[in-house]
Design a protein around this motif. Structure first.
Motif, PDB file in Angstrom:
ATOM      1  N   ARG A   8      -4.198  -5.971  -2.322  1.00  0.00           N
ATOM      2  CA  ARG A   8      -3.245  -6.149  -1.212  1.00  0.00           C
ATOM      3  C   ARG A   8      -1.955  -6.764  -1.742  1.00  0.00           C
ATOM      4  O   ARG A   8      -1.940  -7.914  -2.185  1.00  0.00           O
ATOM      5  CB  ARG A   8      -3.832  -7.055  -0.136  1.00  0.00           C
ATOM      6  CG  ARG A   8      -2.927  -7.161   1.109  1.00  0.00           C
ATOM      7  CD  ARG A   8      -3.466  -8.146   2.125  1.00  0.00           C
ATOM      8  NE  ARG A   8      -3.346  -9.525   1.689  1.00  0.00           N
ATOM      9  CZ  ARG A   8      -2.236 -10.266   1.784  1.00  0.00           C
ATOM     10  NH1 ARG A   8      -1.116  -9.727   2.270  1.00  0.00           N
ATOM     11  NH2 ARG A   8      -2.215 -11.520   1.365  1.00  0.00           N
ATOM     12  N   PRO A   9      -0.853  -6.008  -1.717  1.00  0.00           N
ATOM     13  CA  PRO A   9       0.416  -6.565  -2.202  1.00  0.00           C
ATOM     14  C   PRO A   9       0.893  -7.713  -1.311  1.00  0.00           C
ATOM     15  O   PRO A   9       0.825  -7.634  -0.082  1.00  0.00           O
ATOM     16  CB  PRO A   9       1.375  -5.377  -2.148  1.00  0.00           C
ATOM     17  CG  PRO A   9       0.772  -4.433  -1.163  1.00  0.00           C
ATOM     18  CD  PRO A   9      -0.708  -4.615  -1.254  1.00  0.00           C
ATOM     19  N   ILE A  10       1.350  -8.773  -1.933  1.00  0.00           N
ATOM     20  CA  ILE A  10       1.897  -9.924  -1.211  1.00  0.00           C
ATOM     21  C   ILE A  10       3.405  -9.681  -1.095  1.00  0.00           C
ATOM     22  O   ILE A  10       4.154  -9.843  -2.065  1.00  0.00           O
ATOM     23  CB  ILE A  10       1.578 -11.231  -1.943  1.00  0.00           C
ATOM     24  CG1 ILE A  10       0.049 -11.406  -2.032  1.00  0.00           C
ATOM     25  CG2 ILE A  10       2.220 -12.422  -1.230  1.00  0.00           C
ATOM     26  CD1 ILE A  10      -0.391 -12.565  -2.891  1.00  0.00           C
ATOM     27  N   CYS A  11       3.835  -9.271   0.076  1.00  0.00           N
ATOM     28  CA  CYS A  11       5.181  -8.712   0.259  1.00  0.00           C
ATOM     29  C   CYS A  11       6.251  -9.790   0.352  1.00  0.00           C
ATOM     30  O   CYS A  11       6.057 -10.842   0.981  1.00  0.00           O
ATOM     31  CB  CYS A  11       5.222  -7.848   1.505  1.00  0.00           C
ATOM     32  SG  CYS A  11       4.031  -6.488   1.474  1.00  0.00           S
TER      33      CYS A  11
ATOM     34  N   LEU B  89       7.614  -1.787  -2.982  1.00  0.00           N
ATOM     35  CA  LEU B  89       6.433  -1.300  -2.279  1.00  0.00           C
ATOM     36  C   LEU B  89       6.719   0.037  -1.604  1.00  0.00           C
ATOM     37  O   LEU B  89       7.591   0.130  -0.735  1.00  0.00           O
ATOM     38  CB  LEU B  89       5.984  -2.325  -1.234  1.00  0.00           C
ATOM     39  CG  LEU B  89       4.759  -1.965  -0.390  1.00  0.00           C
ATOM     40  CD1 LEU B  89       3.528  -1.762  -1.267  1.00  0.00           C
ATOM     41  CD2 LEU B  89       4.493  -3.043   0.657  1.00  0.00           C
ATOM     42  N   ALA B  90       6.031   1.074  -2.026  1.00  0.00           N
ATOM     43  CA  ALA B  90       6.085   2.404  -1.398  1.00  0.00           C
ATOM     44  C   ALA B  90       7.500   2.962  -1.289  1.00  0.00           C
ATOM     45  O   ALA B  90       7.803   3.719  -0.369  1.00  0.00           O
ATOM     46  CB  ALA B  90       5.429   2.352  -0.020  1.00  0.00           C
ATOM     47  N   GLY B  91       8.362   2.568  -2.221  1.00  0.00           N
ATOM     48  CA  GLY B  91       9.739   3.059  -2.191  1.00  0.00           C
ATOM     49  C   GLY B  91      10.550   2.523  -1.039  1.00  0.00           C
ATOM     50  O   GLY B  91      11.597   3.094  -0.695  1.00  0.00           O
ATOM     51  N   GLY B  92      10.102   1.421  -0.446  1.00  0.00           N
ATOM     52  CA  GLY B  92      10.730   0.923   0.771  1.00  0.00           C
ATOM     53  C   GLY B  92      11.618  -0.285   0.573  1.00  0.00           C
ATOM     54  O   GLY B  92      12.331  -0.410  -0.419  1.00  0.00           O
ATOM     55  N   TRP B  93      11.565  -1.209   1.506  1.00  0.00           N
ATOM     56  CA  TRP B  93      12.500  -2.328   1.584  1.00  0.00           C
ATOM     57  C   TRP B  93      11.860  -3.654   1.169  1.00  0.00           C
ATOM     58  O   TRP B  93      12.538  -4.674   1.113  1.00  0.00           O
ATOM     59  CB  TRP B  93      13.032  -2.443   3.007  1.00  0.00           C
ATOM     60  CG  TRP B  93      11.931  -2.576   4.033  1.00  0.00           C
ATOM     61  CD1 TRP B  93      11.428  -3.739   4.555  1.00  0.00           C
ATOM     62  CD2 TRP B  93      11.170  -1.518   4.607  1.00  0.00           C
ATOM     63  NE1 TRP B  93      10.409  -3.468   5.430  1.00  0.00           N
ATOM     64  CE2 TRP B  93      10.228  -2.105   5.483  1.00  0.00           C
ATOM     65  CE3 TRP B  93      11.193  -0.128   4.491  1.00  0.00           C
ATOM     66  CZ2 TRP B  93       9.311  -1.346   6.221  1.00  0.00           C
ATOM     67  CZ3 TRP B  93      10.283   0.625   5.212  1.00  0.00           C
ATOM     68  CH2 TRP B  93       9.360   0.022   6.075  1.00  0.00           C
TER      69      TRP B  93
ATOM     70  N   PRO C 236      -4.635  -2.222 -12.030  1.00  0.00           N
ATOM     71  CA  PRO C 236      -4.815  -0.957 -12.754  1.00  0.00           C
ATOM     72  C   PRO C 236      -3.703   0.035 -12.438  1.00  0.00           C
ATOM     73  O   PRO C 236      -3.202   0.107 -11.310  1.00  0.00           O
ATOM     74  CB  PRO C 236      -6.174  -0.461 -12.243  1.00  0.00           C
ATOM     75  CG  PRO C 236      -6.899  -1.704 -11.828  1.00  0.00           C
ATOM     76  CD  PRO C 236      -5.845  -2.616 -11.282  1.00  0.00           C
ATOM     77  N   ASP C 237      -3.327   0.829 -13.434  1.00  0.00           N
ATOM     78  CA  ASP C 237      -2.173   1.716 -13.300  1.00  0.00           C
ATOM     79  C   ASP C 237      -2.287   2.668 -12.115  1.00  0.00           C
ATOM     80  O   ASP C 237      -1.307   2.894 -11.397  1.00  0.00           O
ATOM     81  CB  ASP C 237      -1.977   2.531 -14.585  1.00  0.00           C
ATOM     82  CG  ASP C 237      -1.449   1.684 -15.734  1.00  0.00           C
ATOM     83  OD1 ASP C 237      -0.968   0.568 -15.472  1.00  0.00           O
ATOM     84  OD2 ASP C 237      -1.533   2.150 -16.884  1.00  0.00           O
ATOM     85  N   ASP C 238      -3.475   3.242 -11.911  1.00  0.00           N
ATOM     86  CA  ASP C 238      -3.609   4.205 -10.813  1.00  0.00           C
ATOM     87  C   ASP C 238      -3.445   3.532  -9.462  1.00  0.00           C
ATOM     88  O   ASP C 238      -2.857   4.105  -8.538  1.00  0.00           O
ATOM     89  CB  ASP C 238      -4.949   4.940 -10.901  1.00  0.00           C
ATOM     90  CG  ASP C 238      -6.143   4.002 -10.828  1.00  0.00           C
ATOM     91  OD1 ASP C 238      -6.027   2.821 -11.243  1.00  0.00           O
ATOM     92  OD2 ASP C 238      -7.213   4.438 -10.368  1.00  0.00           O
ATOM     93  N   LYS C 239      -3.932   2.309  -9.337  1.00  0.00           N
ATOM     94  CA  LYS C 239      -3.778   1.572  -8.073  1.00  0.00           C
ATOM     95  C   LYS C 239      -2.321   1.164  -7.865  1.00  0.00           C
ATOM     96  O   LYS C 239      -1.803   1.218  -6.740  1.00  0.00           O
ATOM     97  CB  LYS C 239      -4.659   0.326  -8.076  1.00  0.00           C
ATOM     98  CG  LYS C 239      -6.134   0.590  -8.356  1.00  0.00           C
ATOM     99  CD  LYS C 239      -6.776   1.407  -7.266  1.00  0.00           C
ATOM    100  CE  LYS C 239      -8.270   1.554  -7.519  1.00  0.00           C
ATOM    101  NZ  LYS C 239      -8.923   2.418  -6.499  1.00  0.00           N
TER     102      LYS C 239
ATOM    103  N   LEU D 288       0.504   2.090  -4.782  1.00  0.00           N
ATOM    104  CA  LEU D 288       1.243   1.079  -4.030  1.00  0.00           C
ATOM    105  C   LEU D 288       2.756   1.284  -4.113  1.00  0.00           C
ATOM    106  O   LEU D 288       3.481   0.961  -3.171  1.00  0.00           O
ATOM    107  CB  LEU D 288       0.901  -0.324  -4.543  1.00  0.00           C
ATOM    108  CG  LEU D 288      -0.509  -0.837  -4.255  1.00  0.00           C
ATOM    109  CD1 LEU D 288      -0.747  -2.149  -4.991  1.00  0.00           C
ATOM    110  CD2 LEU D 288      -0.721  -1.032  -2.757  1.00  0.00           C
ATOM    111  N   THR D 289       3.228   1.817  -5.225  1.00  0.00           N
ATOM    112  CA  THR D 289       4.671   1.855  -5.441  1.00  0.00           C
ATOM    113  C   THR D 289       5.313   3.225  -5.228  1.00  0.00           C
ATOM    114  O   THR D 289       6.533   3.297  -5.038  1.00  0.00           O
ATOM    115  CB  THR D 289       5.003   1.389  -6.876  1.00  0.00           C
ATOM    116  OG1 THR D 289       4.324   2.240  -7.818  1.00  0.00           O
ATOM    117  CG2 THR D 289       4.560  -0.050  -7.091  1.00  0.00           C
ATOM    118  N   ALA D 290       4.535   4.297  -5.230  1.00  0.00           N
ATOM    119  CA  ALA D 290       5.125   5.638  -5.101  1.00  0.00           C
ATOM    120  C   ALA D 290       5.887   5.774  -3.788  1.00  0.00           C
ATOM    121  O   ALA D 290       5.348   5.451  -2.715  1.00  0.00           O
ATOM    122  CB  ALA D 290       4.026   6.697  -5.175  1.00  0.00           C
ATOM    123  N   PRO D 291       7.125   6.253  -3.827  1.00  0.00           N
ATOM    124  CA  PRO D 291       7.877   6.457  -2.579  1.00  0.00           C
ATOM    125  C   PRO D 291       7.141   7.442  -1.668  1.00  0.00           C
ATOM    126  O   PRO D 291       6.563   8.427  -2.134  1.00  0.00           O
ATOM    127  CB  PRO D 291       9.210   7.035  -3.049  1.00  0.00           C
ATOM    128  CG  PRO D 291       9.352   6.548  -4.460  1.00  0.00           C
ATOM    129  CD  PRO D 291       7.957   6.549  -5.016  1.00  0.00           C
TER     130      PRO D 291
END
Length: 333
Positions: free
Chosen positions: A6-9, A22-26, A50-53, A57-60
């Motif tokens: 769970r990313p801590i935003c 996070l997810a190409g967002g803000w 891990p890279d795949d995880k 999380l980061t892919a737009p």
């Protein structure tokens, strides 16, 4: 044992070099919370994921119905039903619905969600014929009056087909393909995106003592399974929104646990849709017994989700929510 991340935003312009968007967002994150069943949560650096995880999380996220997912968006609710919990019976003609749709778009709604069957707790199933007769004239009229994207809120493939033929562009299935076995194949055969929402049980019984081992991880796993089912049917992940289904087979504590941890669901690699508007748990916490008086509570919960990177927000009060999000962005991003 499965590990969940769970990313801590965080937000704002002072983003460290090591932070990940996070997810190409803000929002961005430098650390994540690791969740495992029967194990205490722990916090690690994002560099340890891990890279795949981390890619998930980061892919737009791809646009949905032309709506960019790099910013928060608003889905305006238009229920064409006599018994919806908040606005049932509000519209007595197609013209009145079109007028409300026009107002919502002017108030900042990016997409309109049309529903012809109430899925409130205790609601009865509506026949396919009745549901089509409610939504198709409305969708056709809205499409003739404006170009705003339209979502059809239905569990039934025949209704989805009629709605898309009339001009809708997104299928919002509160059963996540669990009600109509033909729905996955039908959506796959179209170019339409789909929202897969989690619900425990049917509307008739879903609030009869809902139970989970771990509500956050159970809902995540259930949505992961439905996303995999959609992909197996031929629906690419970039066409899928996921919705944790606040209030659908959940207690107050379940709802709050999901909201506190909603950034976890970015790990599914899909954009997230959240529907909390005017729901009962807001009234329970705020003391607002009448649904229409839960606007302030809706805004509070919505902004909390925006801060966790949730992309689309399904609301009744488009003007108030859009203004709140705009001011939040101006002050904090």
């Amino acid at each position: 044992m499965t590990r969940y991340y769970r990313p801590i935003c965080q937000g704002g312009a002072n983003r460290p070099k090591e932070a990940h968007v996070l997810a190409g967002g803000w929002t961005w994150f430098t650390h994540v919370e690791v969740l495992e069943r029967n194990t205490a949560p722990r916090v690690i650096s994002a560099s340890e994921v891990p890279d795949d995880k981390l890619r998930r999380l980061t892919a737009p996220r791809a646009p949905i119905c032309g709506i960019e997912m790099a910013r928060p968006s608003v889905m305006g609710i238009l229920n064409i039903t006599p018994d919806s919990f908040s606005d049932g019976g509000q519209f007595d003609s197609v013209d009145s619905v079109v007028a409300r749709a026009s107002a919502m778009v002017k108030q900042g709604a990016d997409i309109l969600d049309i529903g012809g069957e109430s899925t409130r707790p205790g609601a009865d199933t509506v026949s396919i014929e009745d549901e089509i007769s409610r939504v198709v004239p409305v969708i056709s009229a809205i499409r003739g009056a404006m170009s705003a994207p339209i979502s059809i809120d239905t569990r039934k493939s025949a209704v989805a087909e009629a709605a898309l033929s009339a001009g809708a562009g997104l299928v919002n299935d509160v059963s996540a393909f669990g009600y109509d076995k033909a729905m996955a194949g039908y959506v796959a055969a179209t170019d339409a995106p789909v929202c897969l929402m989690h619900a425990q049980g049917s509307p008739e019984t879903m609030q009869n003592d809902p139970t989970y081992q771990n509500v956050v991880l159970d809902v995540y796993d259930a949505l992961s399974e439905r996303v995999a089912k959609a992909e197996a049917a031929g629906i690419s992940r970039d066409r899928i929104l996921v919705d944790p289904g606040i209030g659908f087979g959940k207690t107050l504590d379940h709802n709050l646990a999901l909201l506190r941890n909603i950034s976890l669901f970015h790990g599914l690699g899909c954009a997230i849709l959240l529907g909390v508007s005017r729901k009962k748990f807001i009234g329970t916490l705020s003391g607002a017994e009448v649904a229409s008086e839960r606007v302030a509570g809706t805004i509070g919960v919505t902004l909390g989700a925006v801060m966790q990177g949730v992309q689309m927000h399904r609301v009744h009060d488009t003007k108030e929510v859009n203004e709140a999000m705009s001011l939040w962005a101006a002050a904090y991003l």
